[in-house]
Scaffold this motif. Structure first.
Motif, PDB file in Angstrom:
ATOM      1  N   GLU A  78      -7.212  -2.256   8.173  1.00 43.51           N
ATOM      2  CA  GLU A  78      -7.545  -3.150   7.054  1.00 43.51           C
ATOM      3  C   GLU A  78      -6.334  -3.351   6.140  1.00 43.51           C
ATOM      4  N   MET A  79      -5.579  -2.289   5.882  1.00 39.74           N
ATOM      5  CA  MET A  79      -4.389  -2.403   5.032  1.00 39.74           C
ATOM      6  C   MET A  79      -3.365  -3.348   5.652  1.00 39.74           C
ATOM      7  N   LYS A  80      -3.143  -3.203   6.949  1.00 42.22           N
ATOM      8  CA  LYS A  80      -2.123  -4.001   7.631  1.00 42.22           C
ATOM      9  C   LYS A  80      -2.462  -5.493   7.623  1.00 42.22           C
ATOM     10  N   LYS A  81      -3.731  -5.833   7.442  1.00 45.00           N
ATOM     11  CA  LYS A  81      -4.131  -7.240   7.391  1.00 45.00           C
ATOM     12  C   LYS A  81      -3.583  -7.950   6.154  1.00 45.00           C
ATOM     13  N   SER A  82      -3.345  -7.210   5.070  1.00 43.14           N
ATOM     14  CA  SER A  82      -2.953  -7.892   3.830  1.00 43.14           C
ATOM     15  C   SER A  82      -1.677  -7.364   3.199  1.00 43.14           C
ATOM     16  N   GLY A  83      -0.957  -6.477   3.896  1.00 41.00           N
ATOM     17  CA  GLY A  83       0.257  -5.981   3.262  1.00 41.00           C
ATOM     18  C   GLY A  83       1.038  -5.013   4.110  1.00 41.00           C
ATOM     19  N   LYS A  84       2.017  -4.407   3.470  1.00 39.56           N
ATOM     20  CA  LYS A  84       2.876  -3.400   4.091  1.00 39.56           C
ATOM     21  C   LYS A  84       2.462  -2.022   3.591  1.00 39.56           C
ATOM     22  N   ILE A  85       2.551  -1.047   4.482  1.00 42.12           N
ATOM     23  CA  ILE A  85       2.205   0.329   4.152  1.00 42.12           C
ATOM     24  C   ILE A  85       3.491   1.140   4.037  1.00 42.12           C
ATOM     25  N   ILE A  86       3.708   1.705   2.863  1.00 42.28           N
ATOM     26  CA  ILE A  86       4.910   2.484   2.603  1.00 42.28           C
ATOM     27  C   ILE A  86       4.516   3.937   2.394  1.00 42.28           C
ATOM     28  N   LEU A  87       5.119   4.815   3.189  1.00 41.97           N
ATOM     29  CA  LEU A  87       4.873   6.253   3.071  1.00 41.97           C
ATOM     30  C   LEU A  87       5.889   6.862   2.122  1.00 41.97           C
ATOM     31  N   LEU A  88       5.404   7.476   1.052  1.00 39.04           N
ATOM     32  CA  LEU A  88       6.262   8.236   0.149  1.00 39.04           C
ATOM     33  C   LEU A  88       6.230   9.689   0.613  1.00 39.04           C
ATOM     34  N   PHE A  97       0.857  -1.179   0.000  1.00 33.46           N
ATOM     35  CA  PHE A  97       0.000   0.000   0.000  1.00 33.46           C
ATOM     36  C   PHE A  97       0.893   1.228   0.000  1.00 33.46           C
ATOM     37  N   LEU A  98       0.826   2.020  -1.049  1.00 37.94           N
ATOM     38  CA  LEU A  98       1.597   3.258  -1.131  1.00 37.94           C
ATOM     39  C   LEU A  98       0.727   4.405  -0.632  1.00 37.94           C
ATOM     40  N   ILE A  99       1.202   5.069   0.413  1.00 34.50           N
ATOM     41  CA  ILE A  99       0.471   6.202   0.970  1.00 34.50           C
ATOM     42  C   ILE A  99       1.348   7.440   0.885  1.00 34.50           C
ATOM     43  N   GLY A 100       0.725   8.578   1.090  1.00 34.65           N
ATOM     44  CA  GLY A 100       1.458   9.831   1.109  1.00 34.65           C
ATOM     45  C   GLY A 100       0.602  10.939   0.544  1.00 34.65           C
ATOM     46  N   PHE A 101       1.096  12.119   0.700  1.00 37.92           N
ATOM     47  CA  PHE A 101       0.396  13.300   0.231  1.00 37.92           C
ATOM     48  C   PHE A 101       0.256  13.249  -1.287  1.00 37.92           C
ATOM     49  N   MET A 102      -0.751  13.929  -1.808  1.00 37.80           N
ATOM     50  CA  MET A 102      -0.911  13.987  -3.269  1.00 37.80           C
ATOM     51  C   MET A 102       0.361  14.529  -3.900  1.00 37.80           C
ATOM     52  N   GLY A 103       0.726  13.953  -5.032  1.00 39.19           N
ATOM     53  CA  GLY A 103       1.908  14.426  -5.738  1.00 39.19           C
ATOM     54  C   GLY A 103       3.223  13.794  -5.304  1.00 39.19           C
ATOM     55  N   THR A 104       3.176  12.820  -4.392  1.00 34.19           N
ATOM     56  CA  THR A 104       4.424  12.185  -3.961  1.00 34.19           C
ATOM     57  C   THR A 104       4.861  11.068  -4.917  1.00 34.19           C
ATOM     58  N   GLY A 105       4.003  10.712  -5.862  1.00 30.75           N
ATOM     59  CA  GLY A 105       4.403   9.723  -6.868  1.00 30.75           C
ATOM     60  C   GLY A 105       3.852   8.330  -6.646  1.00 30.75           C
ATOM     61  N   LYS A 106       2.788   8.209  -5.895  1.00 31.53           N
ATOM     62  CA  LYS A 106       2.240   6.887  -5.600  1.00 31.53           C
ATOM     63  C   LYS A 106       1.889   6.115  -6.874  1.00 31.53           C
ATOM     64  N   THR A 107       1.216   6.757  -7.803  1.00 36.20           N
ATOM     65  CA  THR A 107       0.828   6.099  -9.063  1.00 36.20           C
ATOM     66  C   THR A 107       2.060   5.747  -9.893  1.00 36.20           C
ATOM     67  N   THR A 108       3.008   6.655  -9.951  1.00 34.05           N
ATOM     68  CA  THR A 108       4.241   6.418 -10.714  1.00 34.05           C
ATOM     69  C   THR A 108       5.020   5.239 -10.145  1.00 34.05           C
ATOM     70  N   ILE A 109       5.141   5.170  -8.825  1.00 32.42           N
ATOM     71  CA  ILE A 109       5.877   4.075  -8.187  1.00 32.42           C
ATOM     72  C   ILE A 109       5.110   2.765  -8.351  1.00 32.42           C
TER      73      ILE A 109
END
Length: 168
Positions: free
Chosen positions: A90-100, A5-17
């Motif tokens: 819910e996210m932590k149940k199925s994966g890792k959360i990465i803050l960009l 799960f890629l999290i972070g403020f808008m514009g940090t590149g979540k979609t690109t990554i």
């Protein structure tokens, strides 16, 4: 294999990554905002305008719950997805959360020509972005399994770091 799960403020590149993880490692992608737009047949700004932020946040929560049955997926989360504690659990149940993370200056440069950011429309300046980031920073940091700074870094470098840290 876990989800990312890629999290972070808008514009940090979540979609690109997310696209980079797909290209390099074959992970399936779910872009939450794009999926919600498709499911609702409305743009995010229109959902905010006509149905409200709470309705949109409920859609995010339902989508996160549905992702749990999937595997080897990278999810590009909306900028506010971790504002609800329920979503984080819910996210932590199925994966890792990465803050960009990126500086307000980097974010402004990336979003200045976009009109698909309802919370920034009419407020595209470093001061406002810094203030909004500050309001969310604690939630982001508490939710994240780890943080990756994206300022002045190549996409491939970021993708490699994330994959190694999640799967090594």
């Amino acid at each position: 294999m876990a989800n990312i799960f890629l999290i972070g403020f808008m514009g940090t590149g979540k979609t690109t990554i997310a696209n980079g993880l797909n290209s390099k490692y074959g992970m399936q992608i779910i872009d939450m905002d794009a999926q919600i737009e498709k499911d609702e047949n409305m743009t995010i700004p229109d959902i905010f305008a006509f149905k409200g932020e709470t309705f949109f946040r409920d859609l995010e929560t339902n989508l996160i719950k549905n992702i749990q049955i999937m595997d080897n997926v990278v999810i590009s989360c909306g900028g506010g997805a971790v504002l609800r504690e329920e979503n984080v659990q819910e996210m932590k149940k199925s994966g890792k959360i990465i803050l960009l993370e990126a500086t307000p200056e980097t974010i402004l440069e990336r979003v200045k020509n976009s009109h698909n950011r309802p919370l920034l429309e009419g407020n595209k300046n470093v001061g406002y972005i810094r203030e909004l980031m500050g309001k969310r920073e604690e939630k982001y940091k508490v939710a994240a399994d780890f943080v990756v700074c994206v300022d002045d870094r190549a996409v491939d470098d970021i993708v490699e770091e994330i994959y190694k840290r999640v799967f090594s």
